[in-house]
Write an enzyme that holds these catalytic residues in place. Structure first.
Site, mmCIF file in Angstrom:
data_model
loop_
_atom_site.group_PDB
_atom_site.id
_atom_site.type_symbol
_atom_site.label_atom_id
_atom_site.label_comp_id
_atom_site.label_asym_id
_atom_site.label_seq_id
_atom_site.Cartn_x
_atom_site.Cartn_y
_atom_site.Cartn_z
ATOM 1 N N LYS A 115 39.420 39.526 48.025
ATOM 2 C CA LYS A 115 38.022 39.922 47.914
ATOM 3 C C LYS A 115 37.122 38.789 47.433
ATOM 4 O O LYS A 115 37.586 37.776 46.920
ATOM 5 C CB LYS A 115 37.895 41.172 47.041
ATOM 6 C CG LYS A 115 38.455 42.403 47.760
ATOM 7 C CD LYS A 115 38.126 43.705 47.084
ATOM 8 C CE LYS A 115 38.589 44.873 47.963
ATOM 9 N NZ LYS A 115 38.378 46.180 47.311
ATOM 10 N N ARG A 121 47.488 47.351 46.650
ATOM 11 C CA ARG A 121 47.066 47.310 48.056
ATOM 12 C C ARG A 121 46.745 45.868 48.428
ATOM 13 O O ARG A 121 45.800 45.281 47.887
ATOM 14 C CB ARG A 121 45.841 48.209 48.259
ATOM 15 C CG ARG A 121 45.353 48.306 49.697
ATOM 16 C CD ARG A 121 44.139 49.231 49.784
ATOM 17 N NE ARG A 121 43.667 49.385 51.158
ATOM 18 C CZ ARG A 121 42.804 48.554 51.752
ATOM 19 N NH1 ARG A 121 42.297 47.521 51.075
ATOM 20 N NH2 ARG A 121 42.433 48.767 53.003
#
Length: 345
Positions: free
Chosen positions: A279, A314
């Site tokens: 991210k 994840r």
């Protein structure tokens, strides 16, 4: 209101009065007491009453058949043309199937298949198109005999219904059942587990100007409300997973605040899913603008999550994360093994 954050221990020198953290491999003997408008205070866990300790210590029920007494790796499979890291690479069915098999071979405990990008600025996808992208992949994987649990990453009832019929096991909703009011009913009727993720705003607006009074406690309270709403809709708490939503309506500072005290979310009494892979904040902090070059930073965050007791990680980079997790578990295993021996004595 006082919030209690267990301070995790992953060390062979475990205090004799330490308690198991959510039934997993970590322990705690102190808690950080948090209140709005007051400085944090650390107290012995023994000072908490039984009601406060129960959600912090109780073992979590399995999710989609996976035990929650150790970290599980969820491999990301985006069958989209526009996801922030791998958009377009696996949009065609042959490439998607090959990537799914690769992720499983690399050590994924679960696959998370998504047909709509929720990156900042992403456009909404029609449910029919989302079904067209995701359901054939699930059907083919099941037809090939894949037994690995599959999660459908969607906000929409029609997509979840089609995916569950095709063989998906879990619904991963970035809107925590607030986007499509029919989704809770689908999850309840199909008796499927669901992951409730926090997000501020929509993908189109969430990064415009995220603001919180106290990001840690605000996210906690919001997730507590969504758990209550899910239970009221007929979804038992044993089938609920929570996700603080790293990167969804949050600055780099917000993300770090959540990661530093991630163990607070054990107080919700549900497994914690951490999704921080590749991210933007990792690139911001490390100076790496290219998403698929953020593997090392992603692994560092995943291990930090495991050290806070996160049950599901994840990630895009399953092989690398698995290797790192195996080594982390090896150097902390003595604490868990010693604890097991003490419990049996």
């Amino acid at each position: 209101m006082t919030y209690f954050r267990p301070i995790p221990i992953a060390d062979a020198a475990r205090p004799p009065d330490a308690l198991p953290l959510a039934g997993g491999p970590l322990f705690f003997d102190r808690v950080e007491c948090l209140e709005r408008g007051r400085a944090p205070e650390i107290i012995p866990a023994a000072e908490l009453d039984a009601a406060a300790l129960a959600p912090l210590t109780a073992p979590r029920e399995p999710v989609a058949g996976l035990p929650m007494d150790r970290p599980q790796i969820m491999g990301i499979l985006n069958v989209t043309p526009d996801s922030f890291s791998d958009g377009g690479r696996f949009a065609a069915l042959p490439e998607a199937l090959a990537q799914a098999q690769r992720l499983v071979a690399d050590g994924a405990d679960m696959l998370d298949i998504g047909g709509e990008s929720t990156r900042p600025g992403a456009a909404e996808v029609d449910p029919a198109e989302e079904i067209r992208r995701t359901v054939p992949v699930i059907e083919m994987l099941r037809g090939q005999g894949l037994e690995t649990p599959v999660s459908i990453d969607t906000r929409k009832a029609a997509v979840a219904e089609a995916a569950l019929k095709a063989g998906a096991d879990l619904v991963n909703d970035v809107a925590a059942l607030t986007w499509d009011m029919g989704l809770a009913g689908v999850v309840a009727d199909r008796q499927a587990p669901v992951c409730l993720m926090h997000a501020q705003g929509t993908p189109q607006t969430m990064q415009d100007d995220p603001h919180y009074e106290d990001v840690l406690l605000d996210v906690y309270d919001w997730l507590a409300e969504r758990i209550a709403a899910a239970e009221a809709a007929g979804i038992p708490k044993a089938r609920i997973v929570t996700d603080p939503g790293i990167g969804f309506g949050k600055t780099a500072g917000h993300n770090l605040a959540l990661l530093r005290r991630l163990s607070l979310f054990h107080g919700l009494g549900c497994p914690i899913l951490l999704g921080a892979s590749r991210k933007r904040f990792i690139g911001t902090l490390s100076g790496e603008p290219v998403a698929d070059r953020r593997i090392a930073g992603s692994i560092a965050v995943a291990l930090a999550g495991a050290a806070q007791g996160a049950q599901i990680l994840r990630v895009h980079d399953v092989r690398e994360t698995r290797q790192a997790l195996v080594l982390w578990q090896a150097v902390t295993r003595e604490a868990a093994e010693t604890a097991g021996e003490r419990r049996q004595a």
